[in-house]
Write an enzyme that holds these catalytic residues in place. Structure first.
Site, short mmCIF file in Angstrom:
data_model
loop_
_atom_site.label_atom_id
_atom_site.label_comp_id
_atom_site.label_asym_id
_atom_site.label_seq_id
_atom_site.Cartn_x
_atom_site.Cartn_y
_atom_site.Cartn_z
N HIS A 81 2.28 1.01 -2.25
CA HIS A 81 3.33 1.03 -1.81
C HIS A 81 4.65 0.33 -0.47
O HIS A 81 5.61 -0.05 -0.81
CB HIS A 81 4.00 2.72 -2.04
CG HIS A 81 3.45 3.45 -3.17
ND1 HIS A 81 3.55 3.30 -4.62
CD2 HIS A 81 2.76 4.40 -3.79
CE1 HIS A 81 3.04 3.00 -5.40
NE2 HIS A 81 2.22 4.31 -4.65
N HIS B 281 -3.93 2.55 -1.13
CA HIS B 281 -2.95 3.17 -2.52
C HIS B 281 -1.50 3.18 -1.82
O HIS B 281 -0.63 2.83 -2.32
CB HIS B 281 -3.38 3.83 -3.52
CG HIS B 281 -2.27 4.63 -4.55
ND1 HIS B 281 -2.25 4.29 -5.49
CD2 HIS B 281 -1.30 5.75 -4.46
CE1 HIS B 281 -2.06 4.38 -6.19
NE2 HIS B 281 -0.30 5.54 -5.24
N GLU B 282 -1.60 4.51 -1.35
CA GLU B 282 -0.15 4.59 -0.24
C GLU B 282 0.22 3.67 0.60
O GLU B 282 1.86 3.45 0.38
CB GLU B 282 -0.33 6.04 0.50
CG GLU B 282 -0.35 6.62 -0.18
CD GLU B 282 0.37 7.53 -1.58
OE1 GLU B 282 1.31 7.19 -0.92
OE2 GLU B 282 -0.34 8.31 -2.54
#
Length: 467
Positions: A331, A327-328
């Protein structure tokens, strides 16, 4: 007739009075709006005492009740601290606290041999006194939050000595950065001529990039211990995942966040080909201090932090940690970090341009008690903090909406990596570990939540998870 009469009285007021009253009225309007939203959310905390049916498979009743009470305590504390802050700010403005502190700064710098012509020196003294005042008035609230609220709900890991040591260190480090940067900014504004706003913007851009670059290597280690993630399966899997999406990973660190709090987190930093990933030990099931029994004779020996070992499991399994990192890294891959930097710098440039337009308006300074002088630092404070406040509120809401959109996109990226099932379980674990309350008032959520509510994120992951 009454409204017309009031309108006439308002227009007859001097410009500086209208500006001052408008600033105060808007400040209280924002506070009342925030208080209204918080009241709606506290009503949710008070009335939602049982696990809703849609959460039955996600959260047990004991955790639900713990999170409900934790968030209720936090909201109540926020109400009183917010009210104090608003009253304090109002009294400072009404009683002329800003010009008083400026005059006091002039007296102190004068005794040191620096007359009124040394405006930058006086500005730095003013800034030091203002931040010291803010730190002292905020100290009781910070103590209560840490040693009552966080302590009561099992998150605080600090002793009183560690807390004060940490606070003093933060204040010193802040001054070591704030004072030199401010002095250079004021100097650039003074010598920059008609286009000083361009040079000031470029300077703040360089400073922000430098701080982001050096923060984790030189500033954060002053407060927490960073150690390289040991060789093993997790590190190998992280490196493989980074390589598969062309993330230029150079190092992976574990930070001892458990010294301060049992809340968990993860982030990456660095520019260009020098990216590093930082994992809080509280995020990792194998590293979390709460999952380990203290060694014989160890309990009570640590003078800085308390022994908080409990019979509870905290953190995520390796597969779930990888999902969170997916998820990170989403970004980064989707350009969210770059987009946020661009938005921030566009806003910064606009603000400096408008500052250049407004700085010559003497009525702005007169509104806050500066009738004879127009110090540059005071101008920055008045325009950026007070005059721009309506714009800042709108911008903040827009960025919150954008942030939620980015979070959904990052979740979707993790799904594409095949991490939907593990991210699903990781979100539930992190919500449980941090005592997040999964039910929220829709207006409060819309206005405040930079991350989508848990149920919305889980629903977006659910289909892939079931597959």
């Amino acid at each position: 007739i009454t409204m017309a009469l009031r309108g006439e009285l308002w227009t007859e007021l001097p410009a500086e009075k209208r500006i001052f009253c408008s600033v105060l009225l808007f400040s209280w309007a924002v506070y009342l709006w925030e208080a209204f939203l918080a009241h709606r959310q506290r009503r949710v905390y008070r009335t939602t005492t049982h696990v809703p049916w849609e959460l039955g498979q996600i959260m047990d009743s004991e955790t639900f009740e713990k999170s409900r009470l934790y968030q209720l305590d936090k909201s109540t504390f926020s109400f009183w601290s917010g009210l104090y802050s608003e009253v304090e700010g109002t009294m400072i403005l009404i009683c002329g606290g800003i010009p008083f502190l400026w005059d006091l700064s002039g007296q102190i710098s004068g005794r040191a041999g620096f007359g009124p012509e040394y405006e930058i020196i006086q500005s730095l003294v003013f800034l030091l006194l203002a931040t010291l005042f803010s730190a002292l008035t905020g100290l009781p609230w910070s103590l209560y939050n840490t040693f009552v609220i966080e302590e009561k709900h099992g998150f605080n890991q600090q002793t009183l000595g560690f807390f004060f040591k940490d606070a003093i260190k933060k204040f010193i480090v802040t001054q070591c950065i704030l004072l030199p940067v401010t002095s250079l900014l004021l100097y650039i504004i003074k010598i920059g001529g008609d286009y000083f706003f361009i040079y000031a913007w470029l300077f703040t851009l360089v400073v922000s990039l430098v701080l982001v670059t050096i923060y984790a290597d030189y500033i954060a280690p002053l407060f927490d211990k960073f150690i390289p993630l040991p060789e093993g399966e997790l590190k190998q899997q992280i490196e493989t995942m980074a390589k598969n999406i062309d993330f230029p990973l150079t190092k992976v660190y574990v930070v001892e966040g458990s010294k301060r709090s049992s809340h968990s987190n993860a982030y990456f930093y660095g520019f260009f080909k020098n990216k590093r990933i930082v994992l809080f030990d509280t995020l990792l099931e194998d590293y979390s201090a709460l999952n380990k029994e203290p060694a014989e004779g160890e309990e009570g020996e640590n003078e800085e932090t308390k022994s908080k070992t409990k019979n509870k499991k905290q953190g995520c399994k390796n597969e779930e940690v990888l999902a969170v990192l997916g998820h990170e890294l989403g970004h980064w891959k989707l350009g969210h970090t770059v987009k946020n930097i661009i938005i921030s710098q566009m806003n910064s440039f606009l603000c400096f341009f408008l500052f250049a337009v407004l700085i010559g308006r003497k009525e702005l300074f007169a509104a806050f008690g500066f009738y004879e002088t127009q110090p540059t630092l005071i101008g920055l404070m008045i325009i950026f903090q007070f005059i721009f406040s309506p714009y800042n509120e709108i911008l903040s809401f827009c960025l919150t909406v954008l942030s939620r959109r980015f979070e959904f996109q990052a979740d979707a990226f993790a799904k594409e990596l095949g991490k939907a099932k593990d991210l699903y379980s990781a979100l539930i674990k992190l919500n449980k570990d941090n005592l997040g309350f999964p039910v929220s008032d829709w207006i409060f959520s819309m206005w405040h939540y930079s991350h989508p509510p848990l149920l919305e994120r889980l629903q977006a992951l659910k289909d892939t998870k079931q597959e």
